[in-house]
Design an enzyme around this catalytic site. Sequence first.
Site, PDB file in Angstrom:
ATOM      1  N   ASP A  74      -8.236  -3.655  16.598  1.00  0.00           N
ATOM      2  CA  ASP A  74      -8.039  -3.549  15.153  1.00  0.00           C
ATOM      3  C   ASP A  74      -8.951  -4.502  14.388  1.00  0.00           C
ATOM      4  OD1 ASP A  74      -6.178  -1.657  15.660  1.00  0.00           O
ATOM      5  OD2 ASP A  74      -4.446  -2.776  14.928  1.00  0.00           O
ATOM      6  N   GLU A 149      -4.728  -7.667   4.797  1.00  0.00           N
ATOM      7  CA  GLU A 149      -4.006  -8.606   3.942  1.00  0.00           C
ATOM      8  C   GLU A 149      -4.924  -9.687   3.402  1.00  0.00           C
ATOM      9  OE1 GLU A 149      -4.594 -10.219   7.668  1.00  0.00           O
ATOM     10  OE2 GLU A 149      -2.860  -8.874   7.581  1.00  0.00           O
ATOM     11  N   THR A 189       1.775  -3.843   9.599  1.00  0.00           N
ATOM     12  CA  THR A 189       2.064  -3.939  11.033  1.00  0.00           C
ATOM     13  C   THR A 189       1.310  -5.093  11.684  1.00  0.00           C
ATOM     14  OG1 THR A 189       0.344  -2.271  11.432  1.00  0.00           O
ATOM     15  CG2 THR A 189       2.623  -1.496  11.330  1.00  0.00           C
TER      16      THR A 189
END
Length: 293
Positions: A74, A149, A189
């Site tokens: 990710d 974020e 997540t």
Amino acid sequence: MKVAIFGQYYQNDTRPIIKDIFVFFNKNNVEIVIEEQFLKILYEEKIVENKYNTFSSHQDLNSSFDILISIGGDGTILRAATYVRNSGIPILGINAGRLGFLAKVQKENIETFLKIVLEKKYTISSRTLLHLSSNPRNHEIDIDFALNEISVSRKDTTSMITIETYLNKEYLTTYWADGLIISTPTGSTGYSLSCGGPVLIPEVESFVITPIAPHNLNARPLVIPNNTEIRLKVSGREKQHLVSLDSRFIVVNNNTELILRKNDFDIKMVEIPEETFLKTLRGKLLWGEDKRN
């Protein structure tokens, strides 16, 4: 078809994945353009020998590309997003890492899913970004958006910081904590989840405010509409604090006003029918593994 490739090399784990991708694309006459530093590693490791065109910045990517393939985890996709930016090129993540909420294609199924890509039998999921600005302006903020974020945290101290927080210029509260996370649905997540935040479906038009180890236990995560302007002002024993945009850190002076809002463009993620978000949740978070269910 014209494909951009960006990735990270992990000893042993990545080599067969990369070889399978290149064999498939070369067999199907797909035009491949590789990120410059990644290609350098592939040459050094003798994984590829042919010459390929390269890209080195977001300015080298345009609408002539059909897709960007991200090879890694990710974190690799978060970096790939800084190349794609507002070009509209969709990103497909091939998981050579571990958890992989974004990098959904597993190494065992590469050829099957690449056939889906070649035939364009996929859908697109638009992912909201967070935008950051500051007052006074911080010139270290080069890439001013985040896919997962934006967080503020303490620097050079074990003491907590105070984070004065406003929503649409109305005072919310002052958090006394190790830091504060403002998460997108995509990032729900990630770091936010590990700090007790809720999981949001990617299509939800919301952000999550999650305190990091708050002193007051009644300071709970808060879900807000994504058209909300968030203003933060940090103070503490040290003169500076850290601000992170995904994996990129900058140092900010205390009492600088940080302004967060929805970014004016999205990142497009390729969605494979067999690898839905709900299936990923069940697989990665082991939902339903309790035999009593």
